[in-house]
Design a protein around this motif. Structure first.
Motif, PDB file in Angstrom:
ATOM      1  N   ALA A 112      41.615  38.138  25.791  1.00 53.91           N
ATOM      2  CA  ALA A 112      42.228  39.359  25.978  1.00 53.91           C
ATOM      3  C   ALA A 112      41.405  40.356  26.078  1.00 53.91           C
ATOM      4  N   ASP A 113      40.746  40.534  24.543  1.00 51.30           N
ATOM      5  CA  ASP A 113      39.906  41.697  24.426  1.00 51.30           C
ATOM      6  C   ASP A 113      38.618  41.524  25.319  1.00 51.30           C
ATOM      7  N   ARG A 114      38.201  40.456  25.621  1.00 57.88           N
ATOM      8  CA  ARG A 114      36.865  40.661  26.379  1.00 57.88           C
ATOM      9  C   ARG A 114      37.107  40.925  27.895  1.00 57.88           C
ATOM     10  N   LEU A 115      38.270  40.352  28.557  1.00 59.47           N
ATOM     11  CA  LEU A 115      38.687  40.799  29.763  1.00 59.47           C
ATOM     12  C   LEU A 115      39.060  42.026  29.723  1.00 59.47           C
ATOM     13  N   THR A 116      39.720  42.728  28.842  1.00 58.50           N
ATOM     14  CA  THR A 116      40.039  44.180  28.829  1.00 58.50           C
ATOM     15  C   THR A 116      38.936  45.025  28.641  1.00 58.50           C
ATOM     16  N   ALA A 117      37.995  44.688  27.788  1.00 57.74           N
ATOM     17  CA  ALA A 117      36.519  45.473  27.758  1.00 57.74           C
ATOM     18  C   ALA A 117      35.839  45.416  28.968  1.00 57.74           C
ATOM     19  N   ILE A 118      35.813  44.397  29.903  1.00 55.29           N
ATOM     20  CA  ILE A 118      34.988  44.402  31.017  1.00 55.29           C
ATOM     21  C   ILE A 118      35.799  45.201  32.034  1.00 55.29           C
ATOM     22  N   LYS A 119      37.317  45.192  32.166  1.00 57.71           N
ATOM     23  CA  LYS A 119      37.852  46.082  33.004  1.00 57.71           C
ATOM     24  C   LYS A 119      37.850  47.588  33.016  1.00 57.71           C
ATOM     25  N   ARG A 120      37.589  48.172  31.349  1.00 61.74           N
ATOM     26  CA  ARG A 120      37.450  49.425  31.029  1.00 61.74           C
ATOM     27  C   ARG A 120      36.135  49.719  31.413  1.00 61.74           C
ATOM     28  N   ARG A 121      35.076  48.888  31.067  1.00 62.13           N
ATOM     29  CA  ARG A 121      33.876  49.238  31.549  1.00 62.13           C
ATOM     30  C   ARG A 121      33.390  49.130  33.112  1.00 62.13           C
ATOM     31  N   GLN A 122      33.798  48.301  33.748  1.00 63.92           N
ATOM     32  CA  GLN A 122      33.485  48.145  35.123  1.00 63.92           C
ATOM     33  C   GLN A 122      34.485  48.188  36.105  1.00 63.92           C
ATOM     34  N   GLY A 123      35.933  48.684  35.815  1.00 62.75           N
ATOM     35  CA  GLY A 123      37.109  48.568  36.840  1.00 62.75           C
ATOM     36  C   GLY A 123      37.801  47.289  36.946  1.00 62.75           C
ATOM     37  N   ALA A 124      38.767  47.334  37.687  1.00 60.54           N
ATOM     38  CA  ALA A 124      39.627  46.162  37.851  1.00 60.54           C
ATOM     39  C   ALA A 124      39.095  44.978  38.774  1.00 60.54           C
TER      40      ALA A 124
END
Ligand code: SF4
Length: 698
Positions: A103-115
Motif C-alpha cells: 500500500a505504501d509503495r503504490l500510494t507513494a508512486i501515485k503521489r509522485r506521478q499521478g493516478a
C-alpha cells in the motif's frame, strides 16, 4: 491433524469456459479424486484436465507466506530458472508487513506521478466477486481505468464486434444448443483440445444427424466428424467469409423478413461483398469455389444453423473484422434468436465471461457500461461514493509499453502470468522488471511472480467459495473443499486488505456481501441471489420476471441496441501484421494442447497431466520436415524478429505446409518469445495466430 471423514463437495472445474460442474472427493483436507456432476453444461462429463488436473493444489511449491524481494536481489528479466531458485531472491514476511509495504509503495508512486502511473491486471481465474473488487480497487483506489485481464488476449475482438453488431458481448445460445442445430459451423476453434466437453456435445449432435462444417487452417480432430472441411490458408478468414456472404446474397438465400424487421446496413454489406466472388477468392484462401458455394448454401438453407468460433478467429489484427463477418452470416440468414442457431464465441478460461461482466475492462464498468459515458460514470460515482476517471485505461499490451516508457511504475497482478502469456514476451518481461513496484498475487512463484517486489500467496480455486460465469452465461457456485496451505488467503480477502490500507472504507464480511453489491451495479445479476446459487448451483442470465428461470437463448425478439436492430459492418480484407519473407519464410501458429492449461502453472504441476505431456514441442507438416531434413524428435531452432527457441519436433499432417504450431505453456521454449505484439485496432488483441518465423535444424 484429526482424521476428517471422507466427504464430497460440489464445485466447478477451474479450467475452461465450458464450466463443468465437479464433485470433489475429499479426505483429511486433501482432494483425492474429481468426478463429473450433472451440471447444465456437462451432465456429468469431464475432460482429462477436469478429472486429473487437481493435485497442483497440494504441490510442495505452493506459496504459503507473503514474500518480499531482498533489497540486493536483482530482477532477472529472463525467468527461466526453476521456481526454487527464484525463491532465494525473496524473504518471508507477515501479512501485515507485506500489505502495508504494498500500500505504501503504490500510494507513494501515485503521489509522485499521478493516478495513471498505476495499473492492475486482474484474472479470469478469480471469482466474479474477486474480479469486481479488483476493478473497483483500481478505479477507486488507484484512481484510473488501467485495469484489464486475459480477455484482451483471447476474445476482445469478438466482444468488440458483438457489442457493435448486436449490443451484447456474450453468446446468444449455449453450447448444448448444438443438439438442436441442423448445421453447425465451427471456425477457428479446436474444441476437442480446448473445450473437450463442448466438443463431445458437437460430436453427439453429428451422430444425431447434424451437418458439421469445420473451417480452420489446421486440420483438427473435429474435422474427422465433419461433412465439409475448409482448411483455408492462414490469414484469409475475411476472404472466405465474405465469399460465403457473397453467395448468400447473390443466390437470394437471405431472410428478407428478418432483415427488414431486425437488421440495419444490409444494402451496404450486399454491395461490399459483391466483389468477393468464390471464384476470385478461391486461389487466395485455398478453398475451391464450389465448396464455398456448397457450404454457404448449406448454412443459409438449414432450419437452424449455429456458429461457434475460437481464437483462430479472434487473435488476429483483423480479429474484429473476422467476427463482423460471422455476425453478418447469422443476421442476413436470420440464423439467430431460436434454439440451435446463433453466435457462440467459445470463452477460454472458466470465468472469462464473468470477469468481463464484472468490469475487468479498461473502457467499461461492470455490465459493459462505458467509462466515458457520463450517465454510466455518474451511476458508479454514486454507488462507490467517489469521483471516477472519465478516460478509458490502458489495455494489457499497451500497459507493458507504458511500463517501459516509465509512464506506469506500479502494477498489481492477480492470478495472471504475462511473463509467459504476453506477445513478444521478452518485451513484457523487461517491462515488468522495469517497474518501481510490482505486486503479484498467485498460488505459485510463476515467471511473473519471479519479477515481483512483493508476492502475496492466494488460495487455489478449490480452496475458496465464489461464483463464476461460464461461456453460456451460466452463473455457477464454486465451493471451498479444502483449507489453503500455510497463510494463503482468498483473493477477495487480499484485495480488500490492500484497499483498506490504501484508505478505502471497505467492509465486506464475506463473498456474499460483494455479490450483493454486484446485483445493485449489474442488470445481468439483479435477479440472481447468492442463496439461490447456493441451493441450485447455477442460474443463467438474463433472468427477470418474464423469464424467472433465465433465458439461455437471447435475441428472440430484438437486440439490446439503441434501435433494437442488429448493425452490419462490412469487413475489408487486410493482411496479418507480419508476412513471411525470404528471411522468415514460415508462419507460426500458437495455441493450447489438451493436457495443459495456458501458461502451465497449474497443469504442469499436476502429476498425471505432466506425465502425459512433459516437454515442449513444435508441430510441422511431414513434407516440411523432409524438406528441412529433420527427423521426428530432433531439435530445431525457431527464430522470429523478436527472439528464438529450441525444441523437438513432431510430425502433424494436419498442419498446412509452411506453418509451425507450438503450444504456449512451456517456459523452457516459450512460444510467446516469438509472437507479434501488433494489435487489432478495435479489440486491441495481439496477433498470436500469425507471425513470420525461420526454422533451422539444430
Ligand atoms: Fe474443465 Fe473444460 Fe474439461 Fe469441462 S471441458 S472438465 S470445464 S477443462
Amino acid at each position: 491433524q484429526p482424521d476428517i471423514q471422507a466427504h464430497t463437495v460440489s464445485s466447478v472445474c477451474p479450467y475452461c469456459g465450458v464450466g463443468c460442474q465437479v464433485e470433489l472427493h475429499v479426505s483429511n483436507n486433501q482432494v483425492l479424486e474429481v468426478t463429473g456432476k450433472a451440471g447444465p453444461a456437462n451432465q456429468g462429463r469431464l475432460c482429462i484436465k477436469g478429472r486429473y488436473g487437481f493435485d497442483y493444489i497440494h504441490h510442495p511449491q505452493r506459496l504459503t507466506t507473503p514474500l518480499i524481494r531482498k533489497s540486493q536481489a536483482p530482477k532477472h528479466a529472463h525467468p527461466l530458472l526453476p521456481a526454487e531458485r527464484w525463491m532465494d531472491e525473496f524473504r518471508p514476511a507477515t501479512w501485515d508487513e507485506a500489505l502495508q509495504l504494498a500500500a505504501d509503495r503504490l500510494t507513494a508512486i501515485k503521489r509522485r506521478q499521478g493516478a495513471q502511473s498505476l495499473a492492475g491486471f486482474g484474472s479470469a481465474k478469480c471469482t466474479n466477486e474477486e474480479a469486481y473488487l479488483f476493478q473497483k480497487l483500481v478505479r477507486t483506489g488507484f484512481g484510473s481505468n488501467n485495469v484489464d485481464h486475459c480477455t484482451r488476449l483471447c476474445h476482445a475482438s469478438s466482444v468488440s464486434a458483438l457489442l457493435e453488431g448486436v449490443g451484447s458481448g456474450a453468446v446468444s445460445n449455449p453450447v448444448r444448443d448444438v443438439a438442436q442445430a441442423e448445421v453447425i459451423l465451427v471456425i477457428g476453434a479446436n474444441p476437442s483440445v480446448n473445450h473437450p466437453v463442448g466438443a463431445s456435445w458437437i460430436k453427439n449432435a453429428v451422430k444425431q444427424g447434424a451437418t458439421l462444417i469445420v473451417a480452420d487452417p489446421r486440420r483438427t480432430d473435429l474435422a474427422r466428424h465433419a461433412r465439409h472441411v475448409l482448411q483455408f490458408k492462414p490469414d484469409t478468414d475475411v476472404l472466405l467469409l465474405n465469399a460465403m456472404l457473397h453467395v448468400i446474397v447473390q443466390e437470394n438465400l437471405v431472410d428478407h423478413t428478418f432483415i427488414a424487421d431486425r437488421v440495419e446496413g444490409f444494402d451496404e454489406l450486399a454491395a461490399h461483398v459483391n466483389a468477393y466472388s468464390p471464384e476470385r477468392v478461391a486461389p487466395l484462401c485455398g478453398i475451391p469455389a464450389d465448396l464455398v458455394r456448397t457450404v454457404a448454401r448449406t448454412y443459409a438453407r438449414a432450419k437452424s444453423s449455429m456458429i461457434l468460433w475460437g481464437m483462430g478467429i479472434s487473435q488476429h489484427v483483423h480479429g474484429t473484422d473476422n467476427a463482423r463477418c460471422l455476425i453478418a452470416l447469422a443476421m442476413i440468414t436470420g440464423q439467430i434468436g431460436r434454439p440451435g442457431t446463433g453466435l457462440h464465441p467459445l470463452r477460454g478460461q472458466n470465468n472469462v465471461q464473468g470477469a468481463s461482466d464484472a468490469g475487468l475492462i479498461p473502457m467499461m464498468y461492470p455490465d459493459y457500461q462505458r467509462v466515458d459515458h457520463p450517465d454510466a460514470r455518474a451511476k458508479f460515482e454514486t454507488l462507490w461514493n467517489t469521483r471516477l476517471d472519465p478516460k478509458p485505461g490502458l489495455t494489457v499490451v499497451e500497459v507493458m509499453q507504458a511500463c517501459l516508457q516509465g509512464q506506469v511504475q506500479g502494477m498489481y497482478i492477480v492470478g495472471e502470468n504475462p511473463a509467459m502469456s504476453d506477445p513478444d514476451v521478452q518485451h513484457a518481461r523487461d517491462a515488468l522488471a522495469a517497474l518501481d513496484c510490482l505486486i503479484v498475487q498467485d498460488i505459485f512463484l510463476t515467471e511473473t511472480a519471479s519479477l515481483a517486489d512483493i508476492v502475496l500467496p492466494a488460495t487455489a480455486f478449490y480452496e475458496k467459495t465464489g461464483t463464476v460465469t461460464n461461456t453460456d452465461r451460466l452463473v455457477q457456485m464454486g465451493r471451498k473443499a479444502v483449507d489453503p496451505p500455510g497463510e494463503a488467503k482468498p483473493d477477495w480477502w487480499i484485495i480488500q486488505a490492500l484497499a483498506q490500507r490504501m484508505g478505502l472504507p471497505w467492509r465486506y464480511p464475506h463473498e456474499a456481501a460483494v455479490f450483493d453489491e454486484m446485483r445493485h451495479a449489474m442488470h445481468s445479476l439483479e435477479n440472481i441471489t447468492w442463496d439461490q446459487l447456493e441451493q441450485q448451483g447455477s442460474q443463467v442470465y438474463p433472468c427477470n420476471a418474464a423469464h424467472p428461470l433465465g433465458q439461455s437463448v437471447v435475441f428472440t425478439d430484438q437486440f439490446p441496441t439503441a434501435t433494437g436492430k442488429a448493425r452490419l459492418v462490412p469487413a475489408h480484407f487486410n493482411h496479418a501484421g507480419e508476412l513471411p519473407d525470404a528471411d522468415y519464410p514460415f508462419v507460426l501458429i500458437t495455441g493450447r494442447q489438451l493436457e495443459h492449461w495456458h501458461t502451465g502453472s497449474m497443469t504442469r504441476r499436476s502429476a498425471v497431466l505432466d506425465e502425459l505431456e512433459p516437454q515442449p514441442y513444435a508441430c510441422l507438416n511431414p513434407e516440411d520436415l523432409r524438406m528441412l531434413d529433420v527427423a521426428v524428435g530432433q531439435r530445431i531452432e525457431i527464430l522470429s524478429r523478436r527472439g528464438q527457441v529450441q525444441l523437438p519436433v513432431r510430425a502433424d499432417a494436419g498442419n498446412p505446409r509452411g506453418t509451425v504450431f507450438i503450444p504456449f505453456c512451456y517456459h523452457e521454449a516459450a512460444a510467446n518469445v516469438l509472437t507479434n505484439p501488433q494489435l487489432d485496432p478495435v479489440g486491441k488483441i495481439p496477433e498470436f495466430k500469425f507471425c513470420a518465423i525461420a526454422v533451422h535444424k539444430f
